[in-house]
Design a protein around this motif. Structure first.
Motif, PDB file in Angstrom:
ATOM      1  N   SER A  97       0.833  -1.212   0.000  1.00 38.65           N
ATOM      2  CA  SER A  97       0.000   0.000   0.000  1.00 38.65           C
ATOM      3  C   SER A  97       0.864   1.258   0.000  1.00 38.65           C
ATOM      4  CB  SER A  97      -0.909   0.021   1.231  1.00 38.65           C
ATOM      5  OG  SER A  97      -1.662  -1.162   1.351  1.00 38.65           O
ATOM      6  N   VAL A  98       0.215   2.368  -0.358  1.00 37.32           N
ATOM      7  CA  VAL A  98       0.819   3.690  -0.224  1.00 37.32           C
ATOM      8  C   VAL A  98       0.093   4.398   0.908  1.00 37.32           C
ATOM      9  CG1 VAL A  98      -0.714   4.575  -2.052  1.00 37.32           C
ATOM     10  CG2 VAL A  98       1.277   5.916  -1.349  1.00 37.32           C
ATOM     11  N   VAL A  99       0.848   5.032   1.792  1.00 33.67           N
ATOM     12  CA  VAL A  99       0.238   5.848   2.832  1.00 33.67           C
ATOM     13  C   VAL A  99       0.349   7.303   2.391  1.00 33.67           C
ATOM     14  CG1 VAL A  99       2.373   5.963   4.213  1.00 33.67           C
ATOM     15  CG2 VAL A  99       0.160   6.432   5.284  1.00 33.67           C
ATOM     16  N   CYS A 100      -0.770   8.011   2.421  1.00 34.25           N
ATOM     17  CA  CYS A 100      -0.842   9.385   1.940  1.00 34.25           C
ATOM     18  C   CYS A 100      -1.149  10.295   3.128  1.00 34.25           C
ATOM     19  CB  CYS A 100      -1.937   9.528   0.890  1.00 34.25           C
ATOM     20  SG  CYS A 100      -1.854   8.339  -0.467  1.00 34.25           S
ATOM     21  N   PHE A 101      -0.208  11.148   3.472  1.00 35.47           N
ATOM     22  CA  PHE A 101      -0.358  12.031   4.620  1.00 35.47           C
ATOM     23  C   PHE A 101      -0.824  13.414   4.187  1.00 35.47           C
ATOM     24  CE2 PHE A 101       2.919   9.103   6.381  1.00 35.47           C
ATOM     25  CZ  PHE A 101       2.243   8.719   7.535  1.00 35.47           C
ATOM     26  N   GLY A 102      -1.640  14.021   5.030  1.00 36.23           N
ATOM     27  CA  GLY A 102      -2.049  15.400   4.825  1.00 36.23           C
ATOM     28  C   GLY A 102      -2.329  16.060   6.156  1.00 36.23           C
ATOM     29  N   GLY A 103      -2.028  17.337   6.257  1.00 34.19           N
ATOM     30  CA  GLY A 103      -2.260  18.059   7.496  1.00 34.19           C
ATOM     31  C   GLY A 103      -0.983  18.693   8.015  1.00 34.19           C
ATOM     32  N   SER A 104      -1.138  19.724   8.821  1.00 33.18           N
ATOM     33  CA  SER A 104       0.012  20.526   9.246  1.00 33.18           C
ATOM     34  C   SER A 104       0.995  19.749  10.115  1.00 33.18           C
ATOM     35  CB  SER A 104      -0.479  21.766  10.007  1.00 33.18           C
ATOM     36  OG  SER A 104      -1.317  21.391  11.098  1.00 33.18           O
ATOM     37  N   LEU A 105       0.524  18.874  10.995  1.00 35.79           N
ATOM     38  CA  LEU A 105       1.436  18.172  11.895  1.00 35.79           C
ATOM     39  C   LEU A 105       2.222  17.097  11.162  1.00 35.79           C
ATOM     40  CD1 LEU A 105      -0.132  19.730  14.063  1.00 35.79           C
ATOM     41  CD2 LEU A 105       0.087  17.722  15.528  1.00 35.79           C
ATOM     42  N   VAL A 106       1.534  16.249  10.396  1.00 43.87           N
ATOM     43  CA  VAL A 106       2.249  15.194   9.668  1.00 43.87           C
ATOM     44  C   VAL A 106       3.017  15.771   8.487  1.00 43.87           C
ATOM     45  CG1 VAL A 106       0.728  13.324  10.372  1.00 43.87           C
ATOM     46  CG2 VAL A 106       0.179  14.628   8.308  1.00 43.87           C
ATOM     47  N   GLY A 107       2.806  17.057   8.203  1.00 41.55           N
ATOM     48  CA  GLY A 107       3.628  17.723   7.200  1.00 41.55           C
ATOM     49  C   GLY A 107       5.034  18.012   7.694  1.00 41.55           C
ATOM     50  N   ILE A 108       5.244  17.897   8.990  1.00 40.04           N
ATOM     51  CA  ILE A 108       6.580  18.080   9.571  1.00 40.04           C
ATOM     52  C   ILE A 108       7.302  16.735   9.517  1.00 40.04           C
ATOM     53  CG2 ILE A 108       7.841  18.658  11.677  1.00 40.04           C
ATOM     54  CD1 ILE A 108       5.463  20.515  12.365  1.00 40.04           C
ATOM     55  N   GLU A 109       8.388  16.689   8.769  1.00 43.16           N
ATOM     56  CA  GLU A 109       9.047  15.422   8.465  1.00 43.16           C
ATOM     57  C   GLU A 109       9.442  14.645   9.721  1.00 43.16           C
ATOM     58  OE1 GLU A 109      12.732  13.666   5.728  1.00 43.16           O
ATOM     59  OE2 GLU A 109      12.421  15.833   5.924  1.00 43.16           O
ATOM     60  N   ALA A 110       9.945  15.332  10.731  1.00 43.38           N
ATOM     61  CA  ALA A 110      10.399  14.638  11.940  1.00 43.38           C
ATOM     62  C   ALA A 110       9.231  13.962  12.656  1.00 43.38           C
ATOM     63  CB  ALA A 110      11.098  15.618  12.876  1.00 43.38           C
ATOM     64  N   TYR A 111       8.076  14.611  12.665  1.00 37.22           N
ATOM     65  CA  TYR A 111       6.896  14.026  13.295  1.00 37.22           C
ATOM     66  C   TYR A 111       6.385  12.846  12.474  1.00 37.22           C
ATOM     67  CZ  TYR A 111       2.400  13.985  15.819  1.00 37.22           C
ATOM     68  OH  TYR A 111       1.310  13.623  16.590  1.00 37.22           O
ATOM     69  N   ARG A 112       6.388  13.026  11.173  1.00 42.97           N
ATOM     70  CA  ARG A 112       5.962  11.942  10.267  1.00 42.97           C
ATOM     71  C   ARG A 112       6.857  10.716  10.434  1.00 42.97           C
ATOM     72  NH1 ARG A 112       5.847  15.021   6.040  1.00 42.97           N
ATOM     73  NH2 ARG A 112       7.634  14.260   4.866  1.00 42.97           N
ATOM     74  N   LYS A 113       8.154  10.967  10.612  1.00 39.88           N
ATOM     75  CA  LYS A 113       9.088   9.846  10.799  1.00 39.88           C
ATOM     76  C   LYS A 113       8.801   9.110  12.112  1.00 39.88           C
ATOM     77  CE  LYS A 113      13.998   8.633  10.688  1.00 39.88           C
ATOM     78  NZ  LYS A 113      13.935   7.737  11.875  1.00 39.88           N
ATOM     79  N   LEU A 114       8.497   9.861  13.173  1.00 37.30           N
ATOM     80  CA  LEU A 114       8.136   9.210  14.436  1.00 37.30           C
ATOM     81  C   LEU A 114       6.959   8.257  14.225  1.00 37.30           C
ATOM     82  CD1 LEU A 114       8.256  12.042  17.162  1.00 37.30           C
ATOM     83  CD2 LEU A 114       9.851  10.129  16.895  1.00 37.30           C
ATOM     84  N   LEU A 115       5.980   8.705  13.462  1.00 39.17           N
ATOM     85  CA  LEU A 115       4.793   7.892  13.219  1.00 39.17           C
ATOM     86  C   LEU A 115       5.127   6.673  12.368  1.00 39.17           C
ATOM     87  CD1 LEU A 115       1.769   7.398  13.402  1.00 39.17           C
ATOM     88  CD2 LEU A 115       1.444   9.053  11.547  1.00 39.17           C
ATOM     89  N   LEU A 116       5.879   6.869  11.305  1.00 32.76           N
ATOM     90  CA  LEU A 116       6.246   5.745  10.431  1.00 32.76           C
ATOM     91  C   LEU A 116       7.113   4.732  11.174  1.00 32.76           C
ATOM     92  CD1 LEU A 116       6.970   7.722   7.153  1.00 32.76           C
ATOM     93  CD2 LEU A 116       5.099   6.095   7.515  1.00 32.76           C
TER      94      LEU A 116
END
Length: 358
Positions: free
Chosen positions: A306-325
C-alpha cells in the motif's frame, strides 16, 4: 474548454482549485472554514462560494476583478467537480450538503458531482503507483482521521475502513489538540512527581507554557485551560490575552508549535515524550486498518502492498511523520510508498482531469 473543480473543505479553510483538460492548474481560491459538522448548511455554502468564486476570477479572460456569479457562465462550466469535505462522515451528512452544492454550481446530482469525506482527496496519489492496489489516507492537523481505500484500473476509489475523525471532545489522537492536551498533562504530571523528589528535572516545555500563559506557577494553568469559551460577540478589553479570546479547543491546539519547537529544535525530553505519546495513539488507530485479510476482517490491507498518503500541518513536519512511520514499522507495518500531499485540492483537480482523458 473542459474545466475540473476540486474543493478541499477543512476545519481551518476552504481551498478551491480549477484545472483544465491538460491537468494544468488555472484557478485558485481560498475561503473560510467549511467543516460541515460544525457549520450550518448555509454557512458551509457561504464558505465554498467565496473560494470557488475567487478561483473562477483567474479563469476568465481577462481575469475578473469581481467574483463571478454562481452558477458560472457557460464558458466556465465544470465538466466534473470533486468535493472533499471535513466532517462529511456519513451518508446523511453528505446528503444534507449535496443539494446546495448542486444548485450553487448548476450541476445535477450524479456522476459529474462527487461529494465525499476529505480523506478521499488525500488518497489520489494511489493513481501514481500502479504496482499497489491500496492506500491509507492519514490526516494529522488540528484533528486526525485515517481511512483505507482500494483502487481499480480506472482510478476509482472504494473506501474500505476508517478510524477516528471524532472531533476534539472524543478523539483526534495525534492531532494538534491532542498534542497540546498531552503537553499540559505531562507538564502537570512532572510537576506532581516533583513534589516527592529532591531534584526535579528541568524542562523547556514547562518554562514555555509558563511564559505562554503568563503564569506565576504552573498550577495556574488549570484555570486557564478550564475557563469557559468566550461569549460570542462580547466586548473584549484591549489588554485581554489572545488565548482567553479563543475557545478551549484552540487554547490547547495552539500549543502544538511550542511542543514541536522544544522537541525538534532543542531536544527537550519532556516534549519528545509528548510527541511519542501522541504519535503512539495515532499509530494505534492506523493499525486497526492494517493486517492480513481474513473471513472475519475481509477489508484489512497490508502496509507493504500500500501507499500511505499524509495530509495536514502536523504530519507535514518530516520529523513528526518519521516518528509515526517508525512506530508503525515497529509493529510490522512498513508501507511500500509514503506520500505527503500538501495541496489536496490541486491533486484532486489533476486527478479529475486525468480521469476525463480516459
Amino acid at each position: 474548454m473542459s474545466l475540473y473543480l476540486c474543493v478541499d473543505c477543512g476545519g481551518s479553510k476552504t481551498s478551491a482549485v480549477i484545472a483544465n483538460s491538460a491537468g494544468e492548474i488555472i484557478g485558485r481560491g481560498i475561503g473560510g472554514p467549511s467543516n460541515c459538522t460544525y457549520l450550518t448548511v448555509d454557512a458551509f455554502l457561504s464558505a465554498i462560494t467565496v473560494a470557488i468564486s475567487e478561483a473562477l476570477k483567474t479563469c476568465s479572460s481577462p481575469p475578473s476583478v469581481d467574483p463571478l456569479p454562481l452558477p458560472p457562465p457557460s464558458e466556465l462550466a465544470f465538466a466534473k467537480v470533486w468535493f472533499g469535505v471535513s466532517g462529511a462522515d456519513s451518508p446523511a451528512a453528505i446528503a444534507a450538503i449535496t443539494p446546495g452544492i448542486s444548485k450553487l454550481l448548476g450541476i445535477p446530482e450524479g456522476p459529474r458531482l462527487a461529494v465525499a469525506n476529505d480523506t478521499h482527496l488525500l488518497a489520489a496519489p494511489l493513481r501514481m503507483h500502479h504496482d499497489v492496489g491500496h492506500a491509507v489516507a492519514v490526516i494529522g492537523g488540528t484533528g486526525s482521521i485515517a481511512v483505507s481505500f482500494s483502487g481499480d484500473a480506472s482510478g476509482a476509489l472504494t473506501e474500505l475502513g476508517r478510524i477516528g475523525g471524532w472531533g476534539w471532545i472524543l478523539g483526534d489522537e495525534g492531532g494538534g489538540y491532542d498534542v497540546g492536551r498531552e503537553a499540559v498533562r505531562q507538564v502537570m504530571l512532572a510537576h506532581d512527581r516533583a513534589s516527592v523528589m529532591a531534584s526535579p528535572a528541568k524542562s523547556m516545555l514547562h518554562d514555555k507554557l509558563v511564559e505562554r500563559f503568563a503564569l506565576g506557577d504552573i498550577m495556574e494553568i488549570l484555570g486557564t485551560v478550564h475557563l469557559a469559551d468566550p461569549v460570542a460577540n462580547a466586548a473584549v478589553a484591549a489588554d485581554t490575552p489572545h488565548y482567553l479570546t479563543v475557545p478551549r479547543e484552540k487554547r490547547l491546539s495552539s500549543l502544538a508549535p511550542i511542543v514541536f519547537e522544544c522537541a525538534f529544535q532543542h531536544g527537550d525530553a519532556l516534549a519528545m515524550s509528548v510527541l511519542r505519546t501522541s504519535v503512539g495513539k495515532l499509530a494505534d488507530e492506523i493499525a486497526v486498518l492494517l493486517g492480513d485479510a481474513t473471513d472475519a476482517a475481509p477489508r484489512l490491507i497490508k502496509a507493504k502492498d500500500s501507499v500511505v498518503c499524509f495530509g495536514g500541518s502536523l504530519v507535514g513536519i518530516e520529523a513528526y511523520r518519521k516518528l509515526l512511520l517508525d512506530d508503525l514499522a515497529s509493529r510490522g507495518h512498513a508501507f511500500r510508498y509514503v506520500e505527503f500531499v500538501d495541496d489536496c485540492a490541486a491533486v484532486g483537480a489533476r486527478a479529475l482531469a486525468m480521469a476525463g482523458k480516459s
